[in-house]
Scaffold this active site. Structure first.
Site, PDB file in Angstrom:
ATOM      1  CG  HIS A 307      -2.058   0.950   1.141  1.00 36.11           C
ATOM      2  ND1 HIS A 307      -1.935   2.296   1.431  1.00 36.11           N
ATOM      3  CD2 HIS A 307      -3.351   0.759   0.773  1.00 36.11           C
ATOM      4  CE1 HIS A 307      -3.104   2.880   1.259  1.00 36.11           C
ATOM      5  NE2 HIS A 307      -3.974   1.981   0.858  1.00 36.11           N
ATOM      6  CG  ASP A 364      -7.635  -1.907  -3.023  1.00 34.55           C
ATOM      7  OD1 ASP A 364      -8.762  -1.422  -2.835  1.00 34.55           O
ATOM      8  OD2 ASP A 364      -6.596  -1.237  -2.962  1.00 34.55           O
TER       9      ASP A 364
END
Length: 428
Positions: A307, A364
């Site tokens: 991330h 995600d």
């Protein structure tokens, strides 16, 4: 803080005040930089620029911390409903029982969408991207509720907030039903927020539809995890558009458009598309793990791992992994693409290459797996993200207006041509 930061420019020393937030975040206040020095800062992507002070969300990427109004994301995801979290973000405190019931009741009675808006929707082609439809119809709500333009009618703002929370799920399901060739479903207000959405998505007029509580619970967690994430691209867009005193519908529509980009809200769609590509190439997980390790040579990019903000494990991913496991087990899904996902997850959690680089599965990765298991098509993934992020956008817009923040106006360094004379066309 009483410290001063010093900047030496062209032999002159300038001092600027420093500020500190409630979680010890430090900043240098450069509001007077250009006026006092003639200089501006260059910060492409605003990675080191604080555009505002906010009391909504605290994020510590190094420690893997995410809190809404001081409450940990772990505790909220475990104990709260999505509408409780929406109330918390927008109004600053968790609701009492009476406040929650009143809030939920207002949303229930506004879930219907004006039938004239259906006529606008019917004008979109069957293959229109759901995010394009969603942003367009939210923007169109400005025309249906013209008092949203009226700065002298602040009391109506609360009603516009309720309308957005109530109607966005209804509008979102239209595109899915149209793509399936099915009639749209009207809301059933006896259902809770998540169950009502699932009903509008999947119910058919020929048979009864019962919402699976495991699925509804997983969706509730997903929406909570996406509800706000500090000053990201779409949130900053909402605040920037709103700073011009654009109404709430226009501002939220702009946020939806910003979220649409594959570098932002489209990440979970890219995860599933990557898994589909691996499947089409034979489904050899080990091959693609090796390609990911040699990305410079292979050119293969592993989506859904690591991330930009979190330098440790994404705290949201820990929560949603359990929900993903529960949904897959309950539904008994037999999907080779999801088997590939499990193989990649196993490698990322245990392979020293990924562990040492902290390339853990992120939110995600798991959200895409859940949506696919539920039968939600990939082009709807970002719409699901938008439904979850709506309370955060509203809270950020509301805070910006309450604080009377000035209109956003970034600067630039011009790198174009210097002055030159106009040349008549016949001489060029």
């Amino acid at each position: 803080m009483s410290d001063k930061a010093q900047l030496i420019v062209e032999g002159k020393t300038y001092e600027f005040p420093t500020i500190e937030g409630t979680e010890k975040e430090k900043a240098i206040d450069i509001n007077t930089l250009r006026d006092t020095t003639g200089y501006i800062t260059i910060d492409s992507g605003y990675k080191n620029t604080g555009a505002t002070k906010s009391a909504i969300t605290f994020l510590d990427g190094e420690e893997g911390i995410l809190r809404y109004r001081g409450y940990s994301i772990e505790e909220l995801a475990e104990k709260a409903t999505f509408l409780e979290v929406a109330y918390l973000l927008i109004y600053g405190e968790l609701p009492t029982q009476a406040e929650y019931e009143a809030f939920e009741h207002k949303i229930r009675i506004h879930t219907m969408v004006n039938e004239d808006m259906r006529r606008i929707f019917d004008g979109f082609p069957v293959n229109a991207h759901p995010m394009g439809v969603l942003s367009s119809l939210v923007s169109a709500m400005s025309a249906f509720y013209p008092d949203s333009y009226d700065e002298k009618a602040p009391d109506s703002t609360e009603l516009h907030i309720i309308r957005l929370l109530a109607k966005l799920p209804t509008i979102a399901t239209w595109s899915f039903k149209k793509s399936q060739g099915h009639p749209v479903n009207y809301p059933k207000n006896e259902l809770d927020y998540c169950s009502n959405f699932l009903h509008m998505m999947f119910a058919l007029p020929v048979e009864d539809y019962k919402v699976d509580p495991v699925v509804s619970k997983a969706l509730n967690k997903l929406l909570i995890l996406h509800a706000d994430h500090e000053q990201n691209c779409s949130t900053s867009t909402v605040r920037l558009v709103g700073s011009s005193k654009a109404n709430i519908y226009s501002s939220i529509s702009a946020g939806i458009c910003a979220l649409w980009g594959p570098l932002h809200g489209g990440a979970n769609q890219e995860v599933i598309e990557m898994l589909e590509d691996i499947k089409a190439d034979g489904g050899d997980v080990a091959k693609y793990v090796d390609m990911a390790k040699n990305a410079k040579t292979s050119g293969f990019r592993l989506f859904g791992f690591g991330h930009r903000v979190y330098k440790n494990f994404d705290p949201r991913a820990k929560i949603i992994k359990k929900a993903a496991d529960d949904v897959l087990a309950k539904l008994g899904v037999n999907d080779p693409v999801l088997e590939i996902a499990k193989g990649l997850e196993e490698a990322a959690l245990h392979d020293p290459y990924f562990v040492s680089r902290r390339l853990y599965p992120n939110v995600d990765f798991y959200s895409g797996i859940i949506y696919r298991a539920l039968g939600i098509p990939t082009n709807m993934f970002t719409v699901m993200f938008a439904i979850g992020r709506l309370p955060g956008w509203i809270a950020q817009w509301k805070e910006m207006r309450t604080n009377k923040e000035p209109i956003g106006r970034p600067r630039q360094i011009y790198t174009g041509a210097t002055p030159r004379d106009f040349v008549p066309m016949n001489e060029r």
